[in-house]
Design an enzyme around this catalytic site. Structure first.
Site, short mmCIF file in Angstrom:
data_model
loop_
_atom_site.label_atom_id
_atom_site.label_comp_id
_atom_site.label_asym_id
_atom_site.label_seq_id
_atom_site.Cartn_x
_atom_site.Cartn_y
_atom_site.Cartn_z
CE LYS A 75 38.46 -82.99 7.18
NZ LYS A 75 37.14 -83.54 7.58
CG HIS A 93 34.09 -80.80 11.53
ND1 HIS A 93 33.08 -81.55 10.97
CD2 HIS A 93 35.12 -80.86 10.66
CE1 HIS A 93 33.49 -82.06 9.82
NE2 HIS A 93 34.71 -81.65 9.60
#
Length: 348
Positions: A75, A93
């Site tokens: 992450k 992302h």
């Protein structure tokens, strides 16, 4: 020597890891140096990595890793704006118009590092070599059903947490559903032929929930899709990309509908291509749903690290899928890694 540095995750409620001790031993046997940071949260204990022959580093020491080390995490990094000189393997992302992603790319540009985005590690046919999808779908459907059960109690979904395994999750959820005294809801899953959709459908079926399974053929018309509003639950398991249709438009909030709970497992609320534009931010473990309408009620579940609810199973599954690709890190300029590097250069 190729040096893989497995960092600790710094995000709350993140216990997953992309490399198991068994996988680390395989990499070391193949001539790859492996360093693993200590972690207060990782679901797999550090002793297994020590026994596998890994070097052990202090938690969150990756900024001081040798510049030739390839830093591997899952992450986000801390959003402190610092330049990033290393090569990083992670979910960035950053390539679909996300605002936070633009800032991340600027940090790589400033530091001279490279992002090998895990979402864009693909084979020669464009298929991802590894994905957490199944367990994201499974956990996402579970939390969405928890939200529906809470609605039957005239409540909002309470906080969720980590489970020792899927059996523990299933037992708790089954008891919650039975306690409502209501008939089971009906659900529609879009993306049912993929790993995410398969996990969502499997959880629903395990709970006795009837499932309508849609995929590309059923959504090729581009919408609108009134059938979605006829179901009690909608589980979006299709990642946003250019051309993805709108599944639940904003006007549906005030339309006649049976739909009261949405599980946006793909969870891209700040993407320009968000197919569920009735909400604008991710939800959290402490507040799993966002109530976007009250008459009738509609809750959106959009937790973006769902597989962390089942960290051991999801880590083992993902690490097994990724290991073959990690073994090719010695040829990082070609193949899967070369394609990921090209994607980074295009966007940066």
């Amino acid at each position: 020597m190729t040096h893989l540095w497995v960092r600790a995750e710094q995000r709350p409620n993140e216990e997953r890891v992309g490399l198991t001790p068994e996988g680390a031993a395989t990499l070391i046997a193949a001539g790859i140096r492996v360093t693993v940071e200590e972690s207060h949260a990782r679901a797999i204990p550090i002793d297994g990595y020590k026994n596998a022959g890994c070097e052990i580093a202090p938690e969150n020491s990756w900024p001081d890793a040798p510049l030739d080390a390839i830093v591997f995490g899952l992450k986000e990094l801390p959003e402190d704006g610092t330049p990033l000189p290393h090569r990083h393997i992670m979910f960035g992302h950053a390539y679909k118009g996300q605002h936070s992603g633009r800032a991340l790319l600027q940090r790589f540009k400033a530091g001279g590092g490279t992002l090998y985005d895990l979402e864009y590690l693909v084979d020669e046919n464009g298929r991802r070599v590894a994905a957490f999808g199944y367990w994201a779908g499974y956990a996402g459907a579970a939390v969405t059903l928890k939200a529906w059960a809470a609605q039957q109690r005239n409540e909002e979904c309470p906080p969720v947490g980590v489970y020792s395994g899927k059996d523990a999750l299933n037992a708790e959820l089954l008891a919650e559903l039975n306690a409502t005294g209501a008939n089971r809801p009906c659900a529609i899953v879009i993306g049912a032929l993929g790993r995410v959709g398969a996990g969502a459908a499997d959880l629903c079926e395990a709970m006795g929930v009837s499932v309508t399974k849609w995929d590309m053929a059923e959504t090729a018309s581009g919408g609108p899709f009134p059938e979605i509003l006829e179901h009690d639950l909608f589980l979006n398991c299709i990642f946003a990309r250019p051309g993805t249709p709108i599944f639940v438009p904003r006007e549906s909030l005030t339309s006649q509908r049976n739909l009261t709970a949405i599980g946006d497992v793909a969870c891209d609320p700040d993407s320009d291509y968000n197919p569920v534009p009735v909400y604008d931010r991710a939800t959290t473990w402490d507040a799993p749903v966002l109530r976007v309408a009250t008459d009738p009620v509609m809750d959106v579940m959009a937790i973006d690290n769902l597989p962390s609810m089942l960290p051991v199973e999801s880590s083992e599954d993902y690490a097994a899928q990724l290991l073959t690709t990690l073994l090719t890190l010695k040829e990082i300029e070609s193949g899967v890694w070369g394609r990921a590097q090209d994607e980074f250069r295009k966007h940066v």
